[in-house]
Design a protein around this motif. Structure first.
Motif, PDB file in Angstrom:
ATOM      1  N   ALA A  56      -1.978   2.152   5.164  1.00 39.92           N
ATOM      2  CA  ALA A  56      -1.068   3.268   5.430  1.00 39.92           C
ATOM      3  C   ALA A  56      -0.582   3.192   6.875  1.00 39.92           C
ATOM      4  CB  ALA A  56      -1.768   4.599   5.174  1.00 39.92           C
ATOM      5  N   ALA A  69       0.841  -1.199   0.000  1.00 44.40           N
ATOM      6  CA  ALA A  69       0.000   0.000   0.000  1.00 44.40           C
ATOM      7  C   ALA A  69       0.872   1.242   0.000  1.00 44.40           C
ATOM      8  CB  ALA A  69      -0.899  -0.001   1.235  1.00 44.40           C
ATOM      9  N   ALA A  70       0.370   2.300  -0.594  1.00 39.48           N
ATOM     10  CA  ALA A  70       1.085   3.570  -0.578  1.00 39.48           C
ATOM     11  C   ALA A  70       1.213   4.037   0.868  1.00 39.48           C
ATOM     12  CB  ALA A  70       0.326   4.609  -1.397  1.00 39.48           C
ATOM     13  N   GLY A  71       2.446   4.343   1.266  1.00 39.69           N
ATOM     14  CA  GLY A  71       2.676   4.793   2.630  1.00 39.69           C
ATOM     15  C   GLY A  71       2.529   3.698   3.666  1.00 39.69           C
ATOM     16  N   GLY A 126      10.686   1.715   4.166  1.00 45.79           N
ATOM     17  CA  GLY A 126       9.324   2.245   4.211  1.00 45.79           C
ATOM     18  C   GLY A 126       9.223   3.418   5.166  1.00 45.79           C
ATOM     19  N   ASP A 180      -6.503   0.787   5.079  1.00 39.68           N
ATOM     20  CA  ASP A 180      -5.959   0.829   3.722  1.00 39.68           C
ATOM     21  C   ASP A 180      -4.486   0.420   3.668  1.00 39.68           C
ATOM     22  OD1 ASP A 180      -8.409   1.763   2.681  1.00 39.68           O
ATOM     23  OD2 ASP A 180      -7.891   3.814   3.291  1.00 39.68           O
TER      24      ASP A 180
END
Length: 198
Positions: A172, A56-58, A153, A170
């Motif tokens: 993040a 996932a993004a972030g 990350g 999600d």
């Protein structure tokens, strides 16, 4: 002539030291031994559960860590929340103090917010599992003895313990370097970073 012989001999010695034998890699630290499995079972530590999502993004880094005391490896990027990840080590005094608090949080709120511990940069895995038994921890535990998370990350390049990552639905993640002294303090952090009022 004598200088030439010495130069050739020196070059031969140096050539023998370079490239022929690879430099030693990081020490192999086994986090799944019969002794560790027995200690994990005695402590009642829950099994590790791999996620089923993609990165996932972030989110948490694309790093796979072994389950401390045996069990399936876990790809961190596949995990989704709400999830509290606690980085700790047996050599970390504040970690020792807060682990019973995190366990209380797990017992009170584990159905709503999962907890995952990561034994970070800790080559003394037997001592780590002894600490788990002493503090009553039962939430799932991974191991990162080689510091794979450092600088990966959302984790900083210079890491001090204890440290938390709060992962939302999600995927993040928000990283917080902080010790908690009470369940209420951890509940407040969950509210702040995951938007969940407990």
């Amino acid at each position: 002539m004598r200088r030439t012989v010495l130069a050739v001999a020196s070059a031969a010695l140096l050539a023998g030291c370079s490239g022929a034998t690879p430099a030693p890699g990081p020490a192999r630290i086994d986090v799944d031994t019969p002794e560790l499995r027995e200690l994990k079972a005695e402590a009642g530590v829950e099994d590790c559960a791999p996620g089923d999502a993609g990165p996932a993004a972030g989110g948490l880094p694309d790093v796979t860590l072994p389950c401390l005391g045996g069990g399936p490896d876990v790809e961190l990027a596949s995990l989704r929340g709400p999830l509290v990840v606690n980085l700790w080590a047996s050599w970390c005094g504040p970690c020792r103090e807060e682990m019973p608090v995190i366990q209380q949080f797990h017992e009170q709120h584990g159905e709503q917010v999962q907890v995952l511990g990561i034994d970070y940069e800790d080559p003394q895995v037997e001592s780590a599992m002894d600490l788990v038994g002493e503090t009553g921890v039962t939430y799932p535990l991974l191991a990162d003895p080689q510091s794979s998370l450092q600088g990966a990350g959302p984790f900083p390049g210079l890491m001090g313990l204890p440290m938390f990552a709060f992962v939302d639905e999600d995927g993040a993640a928000t990283v917080v370097a902080q010790k908690v002294d009470s369940v209420g303090e951890l509940e407040d952090l969950v509210d702040e970073h995951l938007g969940i009022r407990l």
